[in-house]
Design a protein around this motif. Structure first.
Motif, PDB file in Angstrom:
ATOM      1  N   ALA A 110     -60.708  16.788  -2.951  1.00  0.00           N
ATOM      2  CA  ALA A 110     -61.151  18.186  -3.044  1.00  0.00           C
ATOM      3  C   ALA A 110     -62.630  18.207  -3.431  1.00  0.00           C
ATOM      4  O   ALA A 110     -63.152  17.228  -3.969  1.00  0.00           O
ATOM      5  CB  ALA A 110     -60.325  18.959  -4.055  1.00  0.00           C
ATOM      6  N   LYS A 112     -64.185  19.369  -5.744  1.00  0.00           N
ATOM      7  CA  LYS A 112     -64.510  19.257  -7.171  1.00  0.00           C
ATOM      8  C   LYS A 112     -64.976  17.852  -7.552  1.00  0.00           C
ATOM      9  O   LYS A 112     -65.687  17.679  -8.535  1.00  0.00           O
ATOM     10  CB  LYS A 112     -63.318  19.697  -8.008  1.00  0.00           C
ATOM     11  CG  LYS A 112     -63.070  21.184  -7.794  1.00  0.00           C
ATOM     12  CD  LYS A 112     -62.029  21.760  -8.705  1.00  0.00           C
ATOM     13  CE  LYS A 112     -61.973  23.260  -8.577  1.00  0.00           C
ATOM     14  NZ  LYS A 112     -61.442  23.715  -7.279  1.00  0.00           N
ATOM     15  N   ASP A 143     -56.245  20.870  -8.851  1.00  0.00           N
ATOM     16  CA  ASP A 143     -57.422  20.133  -8.389  1.00  0.00           C
ATOM     17  C   ASP A 143     -58.400  19.710  -9.484  1.00  0.00           C
ATOM     18  O   ASP A 143     -58.901  18.598  -9.485  1.00  0.00           O
ATOM     19  CB  ASP A 143     -58.186  20.960  -7.342  1.00  0.00           C
ATOM     20  CG  ASP A 143     -57.446  21.016  -6.015  1.00  0.00           C
ATOM     21  OD1 ASP A 143     -56.521  20.205  -5.818  1.00  0.00           O
ATOM     22  OD2 ASP A 143     -57.795  21.873  -5.188  1.00  0.00           O
ATOM     23  N   PRO A 253     -64.722  29.275   0.909  1.00  0.00           N
ATOM     24  CA  PRO A 253     -63.456  29.743   0.336  1.00  0.00           C
ATOM     25  C   PRO A 253     -63.597  29.803  -1.185  1.00  0.00           C
ATOM     26  O   PRO A 253     -63.929  28.803  -1.809  1.00  0.00           O
ATOM     27  CB  PRO A 253     -62.445  28.674   0.761  1.00  0.00           C
ATOM     28  CG  PRO A 253     -63.239  27.450   1.070  1.00  0.00           C
ATOM     29  CD  PRO A 253     -64.620  27.897   1.459  1.00  0.00           C
ATOM     30  N   GLY A 258     -67.725  29.487  -8.273  1.00  0.00           N
ATOM     31  CA  GLY A 258     -68.653  28.418  -8.637  1.00  0.00           C
ATOM     32  C   GLY A 258     -69.345  27.819  -7.423  1.00  0.00           C
ATOM     33  O   GLY A 258     -70.563  27.590  -7.431  1.00  0.00           O
ATOM     34  N   SER A 307     -55.723  26.867  -5.306  1.00  0.00           N
ATOM     35  CA  SER A 307     -56.959  26.745  -6.082  1.00  0.00           C
ATOM     36  C   SER A 307     -57.802  28.020  -6.019  1.00  0.00           C
ATOM     37  O   SER A 307     -58.845  28.116  -6.656  1.00  0.00           O
ATOM     38  CB  SER A 307     -57.777  25.554  -5.595  1.00  0.00           C
ATOM     39  OG  SER A 307     -57.031  24.377  -5.767  1.00  0.00           O
ATOM     40  N   HIS A 386     -57.207  26.219   2.215  1.00  0.00           N
ATOM     41  CA  HIS A 386     -58.400  26.809   1.607  1.00  0.00           C
ATOM     42  C   HIS A 386     -59.525  26.880   2.643  1.00  0.00           C
ATOM     43  O   HIS A 386     -60.108  27.929   2.891  1.00  0.00           O
ATOM     44  CB  HIS A 386     -58.876  25.976   0.400  1.00  0.00           C
ATOM     45  CG  HIS A 386     -57.843  25.803  -0.664  1.00  0.00           C
ATOM     46  ND1 HIS A 386     -56.834  24.899  -0.554  1.00  0.00           N
ATOM     47  CD2 HIS A 386     -57.670  26.431  -1.852  1.00  0.00           C
ATOM     48  CE1 HIS A 386     -56.064  24.973  -1.634  1.00  0.00           C
ATOM     49  NE2 HIS A 386     -56.552  25.894  -2.435  1.00  0.00           N
ATOM     50  N   THR A 409     -63.127  22.595   1.638  1.00  0.00           N
ATOM     51  CA  THR A 409     -63.057  22.220   0.220  1.00  0.00           C
ATOM     52  C   THR A 409     -61.925  21.263  -0.118  1.00  0.00           C
ATOM     53  O   THR A 409     -61.906  20.712  -1.204  1.00  0.00           O
ATOM     54  CB  THR A 409     -62.942  23.477  -0.655  1.00  0.00           C
ATOM     55  OG1 THR A 409     -61.871  24.278  -0.147  1.00  0.00           O
ATOM     56  CG2 THR A 409     -64.229  24.280  -0.638  1.00  0.00           C
TER      57      THR A 409
HETATM   58  C1  LIG Z   1     -61.562  25.003  -6.765  1.00  0.00           C
HETATM   59  C2  LIG Z   1     -61.336  25.163  -5.305  1.00  0.00           C
HETATM   60  C3  LIG Z   1     -61.796  26.298  -4.593  1.00  0.00           C
HETATM   61  C4  LIG Z   1     -62.504  27.438  -5.261  1.00  0.00           C
HETATM   62  O1  LIG Z   1     -63.802  27.099  -5.677  1.00  0.00           O
HETATM   63  P1  LIG Z   1     -64.602  28.041  -6.715  1.00  0.00           P
HETATM   64  O2  LIG Z   1     -65.816  27.280  -7.074  1.00  0.00           O
HETATM   65  O3  LIG Z   1     -63.647  28.210  -7.884  1.00  0.00           O
HETATM   66  O4  LIG Z   1     -64.874  29.317  -6.032  1.00  0.00           O
HETATM   67  C5  LIG Z   1     -61.573  26.355  -3.224  1.00  0.00           C
HETATM   68  N1  LIG Z   1     -60.905  25.372  -2.580  1.00  0.00           N
HETATM   69  C6  LIG Z   1     -60.441  24.270  -3.228  1.00  0.00           C
HETATM   70  C7  LIG Z   1     -59.691  23.250  -2.464  1.00  0.00           C
HETATM   71  C8  LIG Z   1     -60.633  24.125  -4.607  1.00  0.00           C
HETATM   72  O5  LIG Z   1     -60.147  23.039  -5.240  1.00  0.00           O
END
Ligand SMILES: *Cc1c(COP(=O)(O)O)cnc(C)c1O
Length: 469
Positions: A110, A112, A143, A253, A258, A307, A386, A409
């Motif tokens: 992901a 993150k 995630d 998405p 963030g 997420s 997502h 994402t």
């Molecule tokens: C966390 C996440 C999001 C959302 O991101 P934000 O920064 O919270 O807007 C979207 N897609 C995936 C797969 C995520 O893990």
């Protein structure tokens, strides 16, 4: 760079302290005191750089004087060495002037990972300089917890405690957390919901003696460094399409705001971004805001894109603060009223400014599934639940001549059930996770009770500190 709070009542901090502190003591969020701006020739000088070097160059103005370019460059090279694509954030074309930027090639599949892999190294660097230790604690619906644990697995200075709601994450997500077995990693399966987990974490932070005893710190998306670490991939994509001579648009998405805030920041730093598109699932508070100036909290409903199952997008406060021309009094008033009433009163002029730059669209689960299928049939591209929402939003708001880049994402294999239901295809896990379902797991099951959780954490974390000393 020094950092100020959106509420104006917290101390001004340096980069290192903002990293360690997370949330400001006045309840606000930290932002740089001034925005670094790059001139057209400075953008041009970044063209063609390897991603780690590009990332370090973009972030250095935010980290200096605490961390200089050379150190940051070394940390970026290390952070992104665990990605399974040589381009780190590769671009793929799926239609005329419509592109996908894949942010899911890190260890936990992901986006993150991009920020958290670097954050863990920055923490280690600063804690080593200060000869201190810290405990990262967080609640996760999937995630963030896996990305944080993976990022800290070989940390020398950090212990990690992650609370997840027992039985409510996907099996891939749970196993990504619980199969990292090390003395400084503690997984707590809480017999409750994600909200219970979040409340417990808040209560532990509010417990000052405990907070000090364990040097608690947070890596959730209100931590400024996470935003900073997400700016470079927007720059990378825009440069590829000819910035600063040509404009691009992005579609993201969005949950906690963030990721898309990092795109806004890149624009604020002078990158020519024409338009930003927000994609939501049925938890569509941001779409309601952009389309009708209606920011009213509703019940969170579970969706195929967990997420983004969020009603309060914490990072929106940072945008609001900027749209209010950094008026701390107005920002505090609006946010306090929002928390108390569940409704945000955004002045008409501010809303109009937001809608000049942002568009938004939301898809329910049935539409999400149909769009995954449609894209797969047309192009062979598998988008996770997502990413597809960002792709659809990008297509909807695309303007003929301007490249639209949709941020992907998560890897489709992170959500195999949804992908199979939509396309009949079972996406396989990348090589480094192929044996995930055969690995040993370790976690503690705990009730929704602060005291029992404290004692489990104390045992785990003291163990680590003893081994270090
Ligand atoms: C966390 C996440 C999001 C959302 O991101 P934000 O920064 O919270 O807007 C979207 N897609 C995936 C797969 C995520 O893990």
């Amino acid at each position: 760079m020094r950092y100020i709070s959106t509420r104006g009542k917290a101390p001004v901090l340096t980069f290192s302290d903002v990293l360690l502190t997370g949330l400001a003591v006045d309840g606000g969020l930290y932002l740089p005191e001034t925005w670094p701006e790059f001139s057209p020739s400075e953008w041009k000088s970044l063209r063609g750089l390897p991603y780690p070097e590009l990332a370090a160059r973009i972030m250095t103005p935010f980290t200096e004087p605490d961390i200089h370019f050379e150190t940051l460059h070394t940390l970026c090279k290390k952070a992104y060495s665990f990605f399974d694509h040589p381009a780190i954030v590769p671009l793929t074309q799926i239609d005329h002037a419509l592109f996908v930027q894949e942010l899911f090639h890190g260890p936990t599949l992901a986006f993150k990972d991009i920020a958290l892999q670097l954050l863990a190294l920055l923490f280690d660097d600063i804690l080593t300089q200060r000869d201190e230790y810290a405990t990262i604690i967080g609640a996760t619906s999937g995630d963030t917890g896996s990305a944080a644990i993976e990022a800290c697995r070989s940390s020398e200075r950090l212990s990690v405690v992650i609370l997840h709601p027992k039985g409510r994450t996907s099996e891939v997500q749970r196993r990504q957390m619980t199969t990292v077995i090390a003395p400084h990693i503690t997984n707590l399966a809480v017999e409750g919901t994600f909200d219970d987990c979040q409340d417990l974490v808040k209560a532990l932070f509010a417990d000052l003696p405990f907070r000090q005893e364990l040097h608690l710190s947070a890596v959730n998306s209100i931590n400024w460094t996470r935003i900073a670490a997400q700016i470079p991939y927007y720059v990378q994509a825009a440069l590829t399409f000819g910035a600063p001579d040509r404009e691009v648009s992005f579609s993201v998405p969005t949950g906690n705001f963030g990721n898309i805030l990092a795109a806004w920041a890149a624009r604020r730093m002078g990158l020519p971004i024409q338009h930003l598109c927000i994609g939501s699932n049925r938890n569509d508070i941001l779409s309601r805001f952009i389309n009708a100036n209606d920011m009213t909290i509703q019940e969170v409903v579970p969706s195929l894109s967990p997420s983004m199952d969020i009603q309060i997008s914490s990072n929106f406060e940072r945008l609001l603060f900027e749209l209010l021309h950094r008026d701390v009094t107005a920002c505090t008033e609006i946010m306090t009223h929002f928390r108390a009433s569940g409704h945000m009163n955004v002045p008409q002029a501010v809303w109009q400014e937001a809608t000049a730059l942002f568009s938004a669209l939301s898809l329910d689960d049935a539409q999400t599934e149909a769009e995954i299928r449609h894209l797969y049939q047309k192009t062979g591209y598998l988008a996770d639940p997502h990413s597809i929402i960002g792709i659809v939003a990008g297509r909807r708001f695309q303007q003929q001549s301007i490249p639209m880049i949709a941020e992907a994402t998560a890897h489709p294999a992170k959500f195999p059930d949804a992908i199979r239901a939509a396309t009949g295809v079972h996406p396989s896990l990348p090589h480094h996770l192929a044996d995930l379902f055969h690995r040993q797991e370790r976690y503690h099951t705990v009730p929704v009770c602060q005291e029992s959780i404290k004692s489990v954490i104390r045992t785990g974390v003291q163990h680590k500190n003893k081994t270090i000393k």
